[in-house]
Design a protein around this motif. Sequence first.
Motif, mmCIF file in Angstrom:
data_model
loop_
_atom_site.group_PDB
_atom_site.id
_atom_site.type_symbol
_atom_site.label_atom_id
_atom_site.label_comp_id
_atom_site.label_asym_id
_atom_site.label_seq_id
_atom_site.Cartn_x
_atom_site.Cartn_y
_atom_site.Cartn_z
ATOM 1 N N CYS A 1 -7.543 -27.301 -1.126
ATOM 2 C CA CYS A 1 -6.528 -25.633 -1.371
ATOM 3 C C CYS A 1 -6.533 -25.385 -0.560
ATOM 4 O O CYS A 1 -5.123 -24.750 0.447
ATOM 5 C CB CYS A 1 -6.256 -25.587 -3.161
ATOM 6 S SG CYS A 1 -6.069 -26.677 -4.075
ATOM 7 N N HIS A 2 -7.606 -24.406 -0.108
ATOM 8 C CA HIS A 2 -8.225 -23.301 0.525
ATOM 9 C C HIS A 2 -8.734 -23.929 2.516
ATOM 10 O O HIS A 2 -8.753 -24.943 2.378
ATOM 11 C CB HIS A 2 -9.191 -22.492 -0.274
ATOM 12 C CG HIS A 2 -9.311 -22.042 -1.271
ATOM 13 N ND1 HIS A 2 -8.799 -21.158 -2.143
ATOM 14 C CD2 HIS A 2 -9.334 -22.858 -2.430
ATOM 15 C CE1 HIS A 2 -8.330 -20.647 -2.752
ATOM 16 N NE2 HIS A 2 -9.037 -21.902 -3.420
ATOM 17 N N GLY B 1 -18.393 -27.617 3.745
ATOM 18 C CA GLY B 1 -16.993 -27.913 2.811
ATOM 19 C C GLY B 1 -18.058 -26.978 1.304
ATOM 20 O O GLY B 1 -18.227 -26.002 1.902
ATOM 21 N N THR B 2 -17.316 -27.657 0.231
ATOM 22 C CA THR B 2 -17.451 -27.092 -1.292
ATOM 23 C C THR B 2 -18.950 -27.049 -1.478
ATOM 24 O O THR B 2 -18.519 -25.446 -1.843
ATOM 25 C CB THR B 2 -17.384 -28.007 -1.903
ATOM 26 O OG1 THR B 2 -15.704 -28.852 -1.692
ATOM 27 C CG2 THR B 2 -17.486 -27.543 -3.374
ATOM 28 N N GLN C 1 -6.686 -17.966 1.911
ATOM 29 C CA GLN C 1 -6.047 -17.174 1.203
ATOM 30 C C GLN C 1 -4.563 -18.117 0.565
ATOM 31 O O GLN C 1 -4.194 -18.474 2.241
ATOM 32 C CB GLN C 1 -5.382 -15.506 1.092
ATOM 33 C CG GLN C 1 -4.476 -14.988 0.298
ATOM 34 C CD GLN C 1 -4.819 -14.373 -0.470
ATOM 35 O OE1 GLN C 1 -6.094 -13.456 -0.264
ATOM 36 N NE2 GLN C 1 -4.658 -13.544 -1.765
ATOM 37 N N MET C 2 -4.103 -18.347 -0.551
ATOM 38 C CA MET C 2 -3.524 -20.190 -0.563
ATOM 39 C C MET C 2 -2.090 -18.964 -0.798
ATOM 40 O O MET C 2 -1.941 -18.063 -1.069
ATOM 41 C CB MET C 2 -3.774 -20.183 -2.265
ATOM 42 C CG MET C 2 -4.895 -20.996 -2.172
ATOM 43 S SD MET C 2 -4.457 -22.399 -3.104
ATOM 44 C CE MET C 2 -4.017 -21.850 -4.797
ATOM 45 N N ALA D 1 -16.121 -25.792 -11.847
ATOM 46 C CA ALA D 1 -16.151 -26.619 -13.333
ATOM 47 C C ALA D 1 -14.325 -25.817 -13.560
ATOM 48 O O ALA D 1 -13.623 -26.853 -14.043
ATOM 49 C CB ALA D 1 -16.974 -26.503 -14.204
ATOM 50 N N GLU D 2 -14.845 -24.382 -13.781
ATOM 51 C CA GLU D 2 -13.116 -24.438 -14.623
ATOM 52 C C GLU D 2 -12.315 -23.763 -13.066
ATOM 53 O O GLU D 2 -11.155 -24.383 -13.293
ATOM 54 C CB GLU D 2 -13.225 -23.098 -15.048
ATOM 55 C CG GLU D 2 -14.973 -23.211 -16.126
ATOM 56 C CD GLU D 2 -15.156 -21.848 -16.252
ATOM 57 O OE1 GLU D 2 -14.525 -20.296 -16.249
ATOM 58 O OE2 GLU D 2 -15.704 -21.578 -17.379
ATOM 59 N N HIS D 3 -12.846 -23.764 -12.201
ATOM 60 C CA HIS D 3 -11.992 -23.276 -11.243
ATOM 61 C C HIS D 3 -10.468 -24.682 -10.900
ATOM 62 O O HIS D 3 -9.289 -24.044 -10.765
ATOM 63 C CB HIS D 3 -12.519 -22.653 -10.572
ATOM 64 C CG HIS D 3 -11.346 -21.372 -8.377
ATOM 65 N ND1 HIS D 3 -10.315 -20.902 -9.647
ATOM 66 C CD2 HIS D 3 -11.542 -23.141 -7.805
ATOM 67 C CE1 HIS D 3 -9.992 -20.783 -7.498
ATOM 68 N NE2 HIS D 3 -10.622 -21.312 -6.853
#
Lengths: 391, 243, 153
Positions: free
Chosen positions: C144-145, C109-110, C151-152, C133-135
């Motif tokens: 989310c993805h 994953g991440t 693409q969301m 961290a910002e995203h």
Amino acid sequence: MGPTGVEGFMYPNEVELQWSILIVLYPFITGLVAGAFILASLERVFNVSAVKPTYRLALLTALAFLLVAPLPLQLHLGHPERSYEMYLTPHTSSAMAMFGFVYLWYLMVVLLLEIWLDYRVEIVEFSQTARAPWRWVYRILTLGSRNISPRARRIDERVGYVITVIGIPSAFLLHGYVGFIFGSVKANAWWSTPLMPVVFLFSAMVSGIAAVMLIYMAASKVRKVAIDMRCLDTICQYLFYVFVIDFSLEMLDLIHRVYEADESFRSLDFMVHTRLWASQVVLQILVGTVTPLVLLGANQVFKFREGARKAMYAAAGCLTMVGIFAMRWNVVIGGQLFSKSYLGYTSYKLQFATREGLGASIVLMLLPFAILWALLKLLPPWLEEKEPAGI
Amino acid sequence: MEINRRKFLILTTSIAAMTSSGEPSATSSPGAYDVHAHWWGMTIDIDKCIGCGNCVRACAVENSVPEGFYRTWIERYEVPPGEDATPVVASPDGGIHGFPPMQGADAKRFFVPKLCNQCAMSPCVQVCPVGATFVSPDGVVLVDEKYCLGCRYCVQACPYGCRYIHPVKKTVDKCTLCYHRITQGLTTACCEACPTGARQLADLKNPSDPVHEFLRNNKIQVLKPQMATRSKTFYRALDGAVR
Amino acid sequence: MSSRLKDAAHLIPLVLVVLAGVAVFLLFRQVLVPKTFGQYGHYRAAALDDIRVRPVSFAGQATCAMCHDEVATTRSKGKHRGVSCEACHGPLAKHADDPAAMKPKKLAGTGLCQGCHKADKAKPAYFPQVVPAEHSGGAECLSCHQPHSPQMQ
């Protein structure tokens, strides 16, 4: 941080050196062969009678070193058992492929033949006078003929002359070609120069002449006989001339590189000023070239006493050997210390007790002397002094 | 004979290739593949490389590349401003674990994937004393590991640092352009694993290969053109700083 | 003439030794050179076959799509259409040969996403990259993805 000993950027496969100290020995040893042979041919072809006392010694020295010459290569191969493939399917475009053939030609056709023809009279004599086990060795060496009549000897003399005439270009070929192995690698800026074969050739002559001179001096000392000073003076005169040419060529190469200053220059210049400073500038040029040149040159100008001359010649000879060895080292090892990206440098880690280590190299360097000792016992070169065997 | 689905697919593609090229190949086994009908190379688009290291990892797995040696690797260039600046280049472990991110816009930065250039006039092949390395009829520089002496002359002769001695086999080893894959209709492992399509296998003898369009539509350079090795690894957007 | 020949007779064995050497060499050459050597060029042609039979680890995109056609369709419509299955899932030729024998591992994953998409000034500017961290404030990418079509909507 990158791998140890690396400064700047090396291509990842470049960090480890490919050619070790064994490959330094290879041109060093073949150089001694070629140089010794050329010294021997001085007497035979160019009629420099002053060097006659070293004629046979030079031939045997050449043979002793030639027998050892392929060993460092063999030891270095990943698969030594496959080396016969060089003879089976030599790749005509490869400089290295011809080594086997040049070597065999030189060993069999030139050196062994010349030595055999020159020693035939003694071999036949020994086959009758020597004690039991040795008599058989000499008998085999006669190849079944005891004909040493004056006419047979004259034929030998003539054939021997032809062989020496063939031998000189062969000796040039043997060592010039070793230089070509390096000089033709266009990927390596340190090696790639058409001067390489010529520089190798002249440095070979320098080292070969110096080696025979030293061996002659040492042998005289051991045998407690007087050194023929006319011979020694002449040898050193030739050594000086050849050395001047050799040094000029090397300086020409250097000046050319500095003046052209192509893309590799910055990187190579840095390498010479850092990693190669001790071995190139100090050992090779100052200690191993300029000092012996001064010693030898002084003898061309001034007349020293015999004792001083001997000492100067011996010192010059030893320093010359150091210088030529350093030159081989700087070519072979130096050519692998910089990255072909010209962005970094690696270092050579010389080990002792490995297959390609210092220990093996020392053994390989001592081996020719052991062989030479045996050859001197088998085919003593000094007999001539007592009763000239000539025609 | 048991035919699993992957082999079935390979079989069908090679039959298709065979029927399209007309004749079956000279070397009939294994599989039908005409060595004379191809001329392999690769294209690399510097602008697409993100330095993820996928290609290096894929190559290592596919070809059992020994640790510490690289058939393909990635270099990260950092060219500081100034007309005579020396680039700072890094390739930690060949980029097999990717690269630590960089900050700041004070320099020009980019990744350069490297591999054997499959030179048509290859200096490594020229110097091999026995014919253990060669350019195959389809243009791939290969090593016969049953014939190689391990003399390392070819390693010295390669201007790009693409060869190494296999620490176990003691013979020279290098990128085969995944010859075992491309001769059965697959692409190379590095191309298969590249997420951005920065690398593309190219068959220069195939008129419908996209390589021709790529070479026509872009400014192309090879590495070290002065070496005149007729490299067949074509770079798009290659900076002059790259060596 | 004949006496001169007699005086040179000792050279004959020498010539014979050389000739015998050459003959032995040619014989060895005949026997030891590999059969296919020289078929295509100065090398052993059979080496090509030796190299071709090496096993593959990556099955290739077409093979994956033969069974996993649904995912393949999703992927082909999304931003990851150019990313082959094995670019993320790893080499799976063994799985393709026998799906039961080897199951693909669950992916990280991440961490895997960041392998490509973590912001780096050395990456080309067009390429989508984020400072995690910002995203997302440290949230998992997959929250989310959807990786096969990221693409969301």
